[in-house]
Design an enzyme around this catalytic site. Structure first.
Site, mmCIF file in Angstrom:
data_model
loop_
_atom_site.group_PDB
_atom_site.id
_atom_site.type_symbol
_atom_site.label_atom_id
_atom_site.label_comp_id
_atom_site.label_asym_id
_atom_site.label_seq_id
_atom_site.Cartn_x
_atom_site.Cartn_y
_atom_site.Cartn_z
ATOM 1 N N LYS A 1 0.841 -1.191 0.000
ATOM 2 C CA LYS A 1 0.000 0.000 0.000
ATOM 3 C C LYS A 1 0.879 1.245 0.000
ATOM 4 O O LYS A 1 1.780 1.385 0.830
ATOM 5 C CB LYS A 1 -0.910 0.005 1.231
ATOM 6 C CG LYS A 1 -1.940 -1.113 1.235
ATOM 7 C CD LYS A 1 -2.743 -1.135 2.517
ATOM 8 C CE LYS A 1 -3.664 0.049 2.655
ATOM 9 N NZ LYS A 1 -4.527 -0.065 3.870
ATOM 10 N N ILE A 2 0.604 2.123 -0.939
ATOM 11 C CA ILE A 2 1.378 3.360 -1.086
ATOM 12 C C ILE A 2 0.397 4.533 -1.140
ATOM 13 O O ILE A 2 -0.565 4.498 -1.917
ATOM 14 C CB ILE A 2 2.234 3.326 -2.357
ATOM 15 C CG1 ILE A 2 3.233 2.161 -2.301
ATOM 16 C CG2 ILE A 2 2.955 4.641 -2.556
ATOM 17 C CD1 ILE A 2 4.077 2.003 -3.559
#
Length: 229
Positions: free
Chosen positions: A86-87
């Protein structure tokens, strides 16, 4: 619509993984901070509980481009197949997503609050975008409508990027994003429980058991079948 559990609580993960048709677990730095302790061992235990075939989404804590790249590699090395990095939706995040997705990493771009952010994330190669429904509604925006707009845009562009809707307070919100066409949603333990619970279902089941007991006592149908053979 696919359902994922939004927690790092091991007891909850064990329960919902056993009883509910979840396809994975999502975490973020806030969720992990509630658990404390050896967080690396904790993440390994989550993977052990859900197995290798289910999705595990883990967010980076680095903020620089180089740091995000190296941390993403470390996360996937630690947790193996079906691990989604997750970014957050920032300029650095977009740049990192472009690079990592080109190298075969599965990226979930998180903290999406507009269709334009989702479009950029999709163009950068994100596997998922995570629009925050309740947070949008808390700033007087229509979270469900934003999800619907993103899905319409994705349908038109025929992108492979999927929506994983997030940030829910109610069951109705989850149902509404399903009706809006979202492919997945990540739901906290309380809301996940409420997807199943209904007081009228409980009273109906209690009535079934009471009526059966009046006529047949404590014998189950299975036991009566066995006696008849």
């Amino acid at each position: 619509m696919k359902l994922l559990l939004d927690t790092a609580n091991l007891e909850d993960i064990r329960y919902f993984n056993e009883y509910f048709p979840i396809v994975g677990v999502t975490t973020n730095p806030t969720i992990l901070s509630r658990e404390g302790g050896d967080i690396v061992a904790h993440l390994r235990e989550i993977r052990k509980i859900i197995g290798d075939d289910k999705e595990l989404h883990v967010q980076v804590t680095e903020r620089t481009y180089e740091g995000i790249i190296e941390e993403a590699k470390a996360i996937v090395y630690l947790l193996g197949n079906n691990t989604y990095v997750k970014i957050p939706a920032t300029d650095v995040g977009i740049k990192a997503t472009r690079y990592l997705s080109s190298k075969g990493y599965s990226i979930t771009m998180t903290a999406i609050l507009s269709p334009s952010q989702a479009m950029l994330a999709s163009n950068a190669g994100a596997a998922y975008v995570a629009p925050y429904v309740s947070r949008l509604e808390n700033i007087c925006d229509d979270g469900i409508e934003i999800v619907s707009e993103i899905q319409k845009m994705f349908n038109v562009s025929k992108t492979e990027t999927q929506i994983i809707a997030a940030s829910f307070k109610t069951v109705r919100q989850v149902l509404n994003v399903a009706l809006a066409g979202a492919g997945a949603a990540t739901v906290c333990s309380e809301v996940m429980t409420n997807l199943l619970n209904h007081s009228t279902t409980d009273t109906s089941i209690a009535g079934f058991y009471a009526d059966w007991k009046k006529s047949f006592g404590d014998s189950t149908l299975r036991e009566l079948i066995a006696k008849s053979n």
